[in-house]
Design a protein around this motif. Structure first.
Motif, PDB file in Angstrom:
ATOM      1  N   PRO A 103      37.164 109.610  21.586  1.00 43.44           N
ATOM      2  CA  PRO A 103      35.523 109.938  22.012  1.00 43.44           C
ATOM      3  C   PRO A 103      34.682 108.557  21.616  1.00 43.44           C
ATOM      4  O   PRO A 103      34.985 107.747  20.661  1.00 43.44           O
ATOM      5  CB  PRO A 103      34.974 110.912  21.125  1.00 43.44           C
ATOM      6  CG  PRO A 103      36.046 111.860  20.435  1.00 43.44           C
ATOM      7  CD  PRO A 103      37.415 110.916  20.459  1.00 43.44           C
ATOM      8  N   ASN A 104      34.062 108.240  22.544  1.00 42.74           N
ATOM      9  CA  ASN A 104      32.982 106.682  22.286  1.00 42.74           C
ATOM     10  C   ASN A 104      34.004 105.543  22.013  1.00 42.74           C
ATOM     11  O   ASN A 104      33.421 104.861  21.368  1.00 42.74           O
ATOM     12  CB  ASN A 104      32.169 107.188  20.913  1.00 42.74           C
ATOM     13  CG  ASN A 104      30.828 106.168  21.211  1.00 42.74           C
ATOM     14  OD1 ASN A 104      30.464 105.912  21.979  1.00 42.74           O
ATOM     15  ND2 ASN A 104      30.510 105.780  19.782  1.00 42.74           N
ATOM     16  N   ALA A 105      34.923 105.605  22.819  1.00 41.17           N
ATOM     17  CA  ALA A 105      36.097 104.487  22.561  1.00 41.17           C
ATOM     18  C   ALA A 105      35.165 103.229  23.196  1.00 41.17           C
ATOM     19  O   ALA A 105      35.889 102.146  22.611  1.00 41.17           O
ATOM     20  CB  ALA A 105      37.435 104.695  23.317  1.00 41.17           C
ATOM     21  N   ILE A 106      34.368 103.327  24.170  1.00 42.15           N
ATOM     22  CA  ILE A 106      33.877 102.203  24.749  1.00 42.15           C
ATOM     23  C   ILE A 106      33.143 101.455  23.758  1.00 42.15           C
ATOM     24  O   ILE A 106      33.153  99.947  23.775  1.00 42.15           O
ATOM     25  CB  ILE A 106      32.986 102.481  25.857  1.00 42.15           C
ATOM     26  CG1 ILE A 106      32.505 101.228  26.475  1.00 42.15           C
ATOM     27  CG2 ILE A 106      31.943 103.473  25.527  1.00 42.15           C
ATOM     28  CD1 ILE A 106      33.462 100.461  27.207  1.00 42.15           C
ATOM     29  N   ASN A 107      32.612 102.046  22.741  1.00 44.71           N
ATOM     30  CA  ASN A 107      31.837 101.345  21.666  1.00 44.71           C
ATOM     31  C   ASN A 107      32.390 100.998  20.374  1.00 44.71           C
ATOM     32  O   ASN A 107      31.981 100.618  19.292  1.00 44.71           O
ATOM     33  CB  ASN A 107      30.652 102.169  21.301  1.00 44.71           C
ATOM     34  CG  ASN A 107      29.541 102.390  22.571  1.00 44.71           C
ATOM     35  OD1 ASN A 107      29.293 101.379  23.329  1.00 44.71           O
ATOM     36  ND2 ASN A 107      29.106 103.526  22.547  1.00 44.71           N
ATOM     37  N   TYR A 108      34.021 100.950  20.315  1.00 44.46           N
ATOM     38  CA  TYR A 108      34.661 100.574  19.219  1.00 44.46           C
ATOM     39  C   TYR A 108      35.929  99.845  19.743  1.00 44.46           C
ATOM     40  O   TYR A 108      36.655 100.418  20.355  1.00 44.46           O
ATOM     41  CB  TYR A 108      35.059 101.713  18.357  1.00 44.46           C
ATOM     42  CG  TYR A 108      33.942 102.783  18.105  1.00 44.46           C
ATOM     43  CD1 TYR A 108      33.167 101.772  16.885  1.00 44.46           C
ATOM     44  CD2 TYR A 108      33.672 104.105  17.958  1.00 44.46           C
ATOM     45  CE1 TYR A 108      32.023 102.695  16.306  1.00 44.46           C
ATOM     46  CE2 TYR A 108      32.671 104.848  17.685  1.00 44.46           C
ATOM     47  CZ  TYR A 108      32.251 103.986  16.401  1.00 44.46           C
ATOM     48  OH  TYR A 108      30.906 104.861  16.009  1.00 44.46           O
ATOM     49  N   SER A 109      36.016  98.550  19.512  1.00 42.79           N
ATOM     50  CA  SER A 109      36.956  97.768  19.924  1.00 42.79           C
ATOM     51  C   SER A 109      38.362  97.957  19.465  1.00 42.79           C
ATOM     52  O   SER A 109      39.307  97.728  19.966  1.00 42.79           O
ATOM     53  CB  SER A 109      36.570  96.313  19.675  1.00 42.79           C
ATOM     54  OG  SER A 109      36.489  95.884  17.915  1.00 42.79           O
ATOM     55  N   HIS A 110      38.354  98.654  18.149  1.00 46.49           N
ATOM     56  CA  HIS A 110      39.680  99.032  17.662  1.00 46.49           C
ATOM     57  C   HIS A 110      40.205 100.363  18.092  1.00 46.49           C
ATOM     58  O   HIS A 110      41.423 100.946  17.952  1.00 46.49           O
ATOM     59  CB  HIS A 110      39.528  99.148  16.141  1.00 46.49           C
ATOM     60  CG  HIS A 110      38.593  99.910  15.515  1.00 46.49           C
ATOM     61  ND1 HIS A 110      37.406  99.880  15.648  1.00 46.49           N
ATOM     62  CD2 HIS A 110      38.781 101.215  14.947  1.00 46.49           C
ATOM     63  CE1 HIS A 110      36.744 100.674  14.902  1.00 46.49           C
ATOM     64  NE2 HIS A 110      37.464 101.377  14.651  1.00 46.49           N
ATOM     65  N   PHE A 111      39.257 101.076  18.855  1.00 47.23           N
ATOM     66  CA  PHE A 111      39.698 102.397  19.543  1.00 47.23           C
ATOM     67  C   PHE A 111      40.720 101.897  21.021  1.00 47.23           C
ATOM     68  O   PHE A 111      40.538 100.847  21.498  1.00 47.23           O
ATOM     69  CB  PHE A 111      38.713 103.039  20.026  1.00 47.23           C
ATOM     70  CG  PHE A 111      38.076 104.128  18.811  1.00 47.23           C
ATOM     71  CD1 PHE A 111      38.667 103.813  17.529  1.00 47.23           C
ATOM     72  CD2 PHE A 111      37.317 104.976  19.053  1.00 47.23           C
ATOM     73  CE1 PHE A 111      37.999 104.531  16.575  1.00 47.23           C
ATOM     74  CE2 PHE A 111      36.765 105.854  18.121  1.00 47.23           C
ATOM     75  CZ  PHE A 111      37.219 105.602  16.712  1.00 47.23           C
TER      76      PHE A 111
END
Length: 383
Positions: free
Chosen positions: A348-356
């Motif tokens: 979830p919310n991967a777009i806002n975390y570069s390490h996801f």
């Protein structure tokens, strides 16, 4: 779709939804094990139907503050969760659209074209979902998508299961044994289900579901829940990949009394495990759900929506009050913690975390999610 083992699955083109899934237990008694409704009006009413049994997209799960940045451009998405977040593609996401459908040999193929700007997303996205029931009791769901512009795509399926029967209730859900092939989870605090960006190990915590255990041993009772944030499980776990790539074993659910077993396989890095803690809180916030509902005019099938709202008033709690139950198939009452959902997907919310894991789909690339539900019978309990 039906096979020789009497596994019978019914899908409809509204939201590419699985409306029933019937198969016998170890005694030969057939039961429908997925939640659903008897009529189309209930499926298309967002006040009654919280994404039950449908495709979840264009981006499954939540996006914090309904805002994404792609190539330096900020896009504001529909706010339909907690008044500020974006959930399952918005008020008119993939699960609330009419898909084109046809039969291709032993498969049912459904297609939907999401236009550029729909729910705030950039790019037009063409998605295809193929349902194929195999002789060995595997339901293969193949999801593909392409885009005209860089956008985020994260598609899953939202069937809610109770292997004792869709109407068996929370008492039987607590008797399910659940295991997840996950050694980490994306940490979320007690007040907000969206990951903070931290990835933590599950060892020694209530999030460790690697060894099969009864749900009641995790969820002590419905008055005092052990699992944060107080509504049972609604968390994303990190799937342990297999060494050769491709589809990995994700999870297993067993209902020992009936002997029914469900195994799930997928090629996605994460899985959302949900035990129905928010099932009856169906009203969408942020955008007025009634307004969004009545403004839908994309398909001829929606002309009955205002009438449907009137007919279903008895199923919707007065404004300001939470619903005690949802009226489901054959008079069933779906209450809090009466079913579970295991949804393989990106974090979830991967777009806002570069390490996801990256959730951006670019022109020329093909999004690919292969999801497999494998149904079986356990004649004896060896664990």
């Amino acid at each position: 779709m039906i096979n020789k083992n009497h596994l019978e699955i019914t899908v409809i083109s509204w939201g590419a939804t699985i409306v029933s899934l019937k198969y016998p237990d170890k005694f030969g008694c057939v039961a429908d094990v997925v939640l659903g409704f008897d009529n189309l009006e209930s499926y298309i009413n967002p006040k009654i139907n919280p994404f039950i049994g449908c495709i979840l997209g264009r981006c499954a799960n939540r996006i914090r503050d309904s805002s994404i940045v792609i190539k330096g451009t900020t896009y504001e998405l529909t706010k339909n969760d907690f008044g500020k977040h974006h959930l399952h593609g918005g008020t008119k996401g993939f699960g609330r659209q009419l898909w084109e459908s046809h039969i291709d040999g032993c498969s049912v193929v459904m297609t939907y074209l999401s236009k550029d700007g729909e729910e705030g997303y950039p790019g037009a996205v063409l998605s295809t979902v193929r349902f194929k029931l195999m002789p060995d009791n595997m339901l293969e769901i193949g999801i593909r998508a392409t885009t005209t512009n860089s956008t985020i795509v994260n598609i899953s399926h939202g069937s809610l299961f109770n292997l004792a029967g869709h109407d068996a209730g929370k008492e039987e859900l607590m008797k399910h044994k659940i295991s997840l092939n996950c050694d980490r989870w994306t940490f979320a605090d007690y007040t907000d289900p969206i990951p903070t960006g931290s990835i933590r190990g599950v060892g020694g915590t209530i999030m460790d579901l690697r060894v099969p255990k009864f749900l009641e041993s995790y969820i002590v009772n419905l008055r005092k829940l052990q699992v944060p944030p107080g509504e049972g499980y609604d968390h994303n776990f990190c799937v342990t990949p297999n060494w050769h790539g491709g589809n990995a074993y994700v999870a297993q659910a067993i209902h020992p009394k009936s002997g029914r077993v469900l195994e799930i396989y997928s090629n996605q890095p994460g899985v959302q495990f949900y035990t129905g803690g928010r099932l009856c809180n169906t009203s969408e916030t942020g955008n007025n759900s009634a307004s969004a509902y009545n403004d839908s005019s994309n398909h001829e099938e929606e002309y009955k929506e205002e009438k449907a709202v009137d007919e279903m008033e008895q199923d919707v709690a007065p404004e300001g009050e939470l619903q005690k139950f949802i009226s489901g198939k054959q008079g069933a009452r779906y209450v809090k913690h009466c079913a579970f959902s295991i949804q393989p997907q990106n974090y979830p919310n991967a777009i806002n975390y570069s390490h996801f894991p990256c959730s951006i789909l670019r022109p020329g690339d093909v999004y690919c999610h292969d999801l497999i539900y494998k149904f079986g019978i356990q004649l004896a309990n060896y664990m």
